[in-house]
Write a protein that holds these residues in place. Structure first.
Motif, PDB file in Angstrom:
ATOM      1  N   GLU A   1       0.834  -1.208   0.000  1.00 67.53           N
ATOM      2  CA  GLU A   1       0.000   0.000   0.000  1.00 67.53           C
ATOM      3  C   GLU A   1       0.869   1.259   0.000  1.00 67.53           C
ATOM      4  OE1 GLU A   1      -3.477   2.198   2.659  1.00 67.53           O
ATOM      5  OE2 GLU A   1      -3.136   0.039   2.870  1.00 67.53           O
TER       6      GLU A   1
ATOM      7  N   GLY B   1       2.449   1.465  -3.439  1.00 64.39           N
ATOM      8  CA  GLY B   1       1.465   1.618  -4.507  1.00 64.39           C
ATOM      9  C   GLY B   1       0.731   2.942  -4.480  1.00 64.39           C
ATOM     10  N   THR B   2       0.585   3.532  -3.280  1.00 63.29           N
ATOM     11  CA  THR B   2      -0.192   4.761  -3.151  1.00 63.29           C
ATOM     12  C   THR B   2       0.623   5.944  -2.643  1.00 63.29           C
ATOM     13  OG1 THR B   2      -0.862   4.392  -0.845  1.00 63.29           O
ATOM     14  CG2 THR B   2      -2.201   3.337  -2.559  1.00 63.29           C
TER      15      THR B   2
ATOM     16  N   LYS C   1       1.155   6.334   0.466  1.00 64.89           N
ATOM     17  CA  LYS C   1       0.659   6.580   1.825  1.00 64.89           C
ATOM     18  C   LYS C   1       0.924   5.361   2.703  1.00 64.89           C
ATOM     19  CE  LYS C   1      -3.089   9.610   0.271  1.00 64.89           C
ATOM     20  NZ  LYS C   1      -4.564   9.812   0.260  1.00 64.89           N
TER      21      LYS C   1
ATOM     22  N   ARG D   1      -7.069  -4.432   3.395  1.00 68.03           N
ATOM     23  CA  ARG D   1      -6.510  -3.365   2.566  1.00 68.03           C
ATOM     24  C   ARG D   1      -6.764  -3.577   1.080  1.00 68.03           C
ATOM     25  NH1 ARG D   1      -4.025  -0.463   5.979  1.00 68.03           N
ATOM     26  NH2 ARG D   1      -3.363  -1.421   7.931  1.00 68.03           N
TER      27      ARG D   1
ATOM     28  N   THR E   1     -12.409  -2.146  -6.635  1.00 66.32           N
ATOM     29  CA  THR E   1     -11.752  -0.845  -6.510  1.00 66.32           C
ATOM     30  C   THR E   1     -12.717   0.192  -5.936  1.00 66.32           C
ATOM     31  OG1 THR E   1     -10.276  -1.331  -8.355  1.00 66.32           O
ATOM     32  CG2 THR E   1     -10.563   0.993  -7.768  1.00 66.32           C
TER      33      THR E   1
END
Length: 396
Positions: free
Chosen positions: A216, A219-220, A222, A232, A279
């Motif tokens: 995460e 990928g983001t 954050k 998640r 998503t």
């Protein structure tokens, strides 16, 4: 008794508390001859830990982590006892220690010292933060490893106080990773004839087990934050409250999502733009769960689990340990053992978490009493010509 896969492998367990003893117990369960080397008089500090006892003086925690081992007491600060230890090293394949970096060297049992005695030795060192790096000399506990690896930052409920995993993922993870490395080194030694040094740590175990959560971040951009029981990567996938209790379910892909909607009688949600795909459901997870909450109050947890499972949607009750251990499935998987013990009579212990078809594991030794095998092990060394059986001093 069936010959177990690690029969003929000798392991010297000079570790204490959890990570090292857990590692060595797993090796012992697979047939290794594990000799637990303990300080005279006190032994592994876990013997005296915990605020409750069964019958004897050793704690249930010690009993849980030390089956399939023999115990010998040696004062590694004493020259004569250190020579006995070196004699044992000559017969060993593996040594496992979990002191802070530098302690083994001061006691004359570093990898370099033991490799001089036995060039083929495989030496696993388990510490809080590993043997190198700016944190190497820090004291290491599971709590610290969970905190500094990021695990605690993503555990618990949003906005709540910090929460650690009740399962000591740093300690037990380090033990598991050490087993994996030790067995790899044993296989490698069969080809090269050489042992090697293994550097494992609680910090890296906790971080290594974060392989899913860290995606995460990358990928983001954050860092993962607490989600309670939510997931998640999939939604809905968490604990929810029925009319009488919480239960868990996971509609973790599109097929399961559609089956789930049929179970709850809301097929029209399949066309809701907020929930069209996983998503969108993740982006709108809070809104989705708030919409579902009143629906779950219509049945009991057992009723929901029954209808969800019938539709092929994974679901389950939330059991406490007493309920989990008393379940028919736990019994069928032989995950509770009654272990014979010279003081306790018998005590309950968790069974073997993996099953071997041709070589099923066995409890060959109860968790040893402190120094229980002193005479037996010294006699074995004497029979090999490594120890003077009369004086009790190691042959030089």
């Amino acid at each position: 008794m069936t010959t177990l896969p690690l029969a003929g492998i000798r392991v010297l367990d000079i570790s204490q508390v959890m990570a090292g003893p857990f590692c060595c117990m797993l090796l012992g369960d697979m047939g290794a001859d594990v000799i637990k080397v303990e300080p005279p008089g006190v032994g592994d500090s876990t013997r005296k830990s915990m605020g409750f006892r069964l019958k004897g003086e050793d704690s249930p925690g010690f009993l849980a982590l030390n089956r399939n081992k023999r115990s010998v007491t040696l004062n590694l600060k004493d020259d004569a006892d250190r020579e006995v230890f070196y004699a044992l090293v000559k017969t060993a394949d593996v040594v496992v220690e979990n002191g802070r970096p530098g302690v083994a060297e001061r006691l004359g049992m570093s990898y370099e010292a033991l490799r001089a005695v036995n060039p083929k030795i495989i030496y696993a060192s388990i510490s809080g933060f590993g043997q190198t790096g700016p944190w190497a000399l820090r004291p290491g506990y599971d709590l610290i490893a969970q905190a500094m690896s990021g695990v605690i930052s993503a555990t618990g409920h949003p906005g709540g106080e910090p929460v650690k995993s009740d399962i000591p993922v740093g300690d037990l993870g380090a033990g598991l990773f050490a087993v994996y490395a030790i067995l790899s080194a044993v296989i490698g030694r069969d080809r090269t004839g050489e042992g090697q040094f293994i550097d494992a740590s609680l910090f890296e175990a906790a971080l290594g087990l974060s392989v899913w959560a860290t995606t995460e971040l990358w990928g983001t951009g954050k860092s993962p934050s607490p989600l309670g029981t939510a997931n998640r990567m999939s939604a809905p996938y968490q604990a929810v409250k029925a009319s009488d209790a919480y239960f868990v379910f996971g509609a973790a892909n599109q097929k399961l999502w559609l089956a789930f909607l049929d179970v709850i009688g809301r097929p029209e949600l399949a066309d809701d733009p907020r929930f069209l795909t996983n998503t969108e459901r993740l982006v709108n997870a809070r809104e989705l769960i708030d919409l579902l909450k009143p629906i779950f109050l219509a049945k009991t947890a057992d009723e929901w689990v029954e209808v969800l499972l019938a539709a092929g949607v994974p679901a389950g009750q939330i059991y406490d340990y007493e309920q989990a251990l008393a379940s028919d499935h736990t019994a069928a998987r032989q995950m509770v053992l009654d272990v014979p013990h010279p003081v306790e009579g018998t005590f309950k212990a968790l069974g073997f978490p993996v099953k071997m078809s041709a070589t099923p594991q066995q409890v060959r030794h109860a968790p040893p009493l402190l120094g229980e095998h002193n005479e037996e092990i010294r006699r074995e060394l004497a029979e090999r010509g490594l120890l003077d059986g009369t004086k009790g001093d190691a042959a030089r």
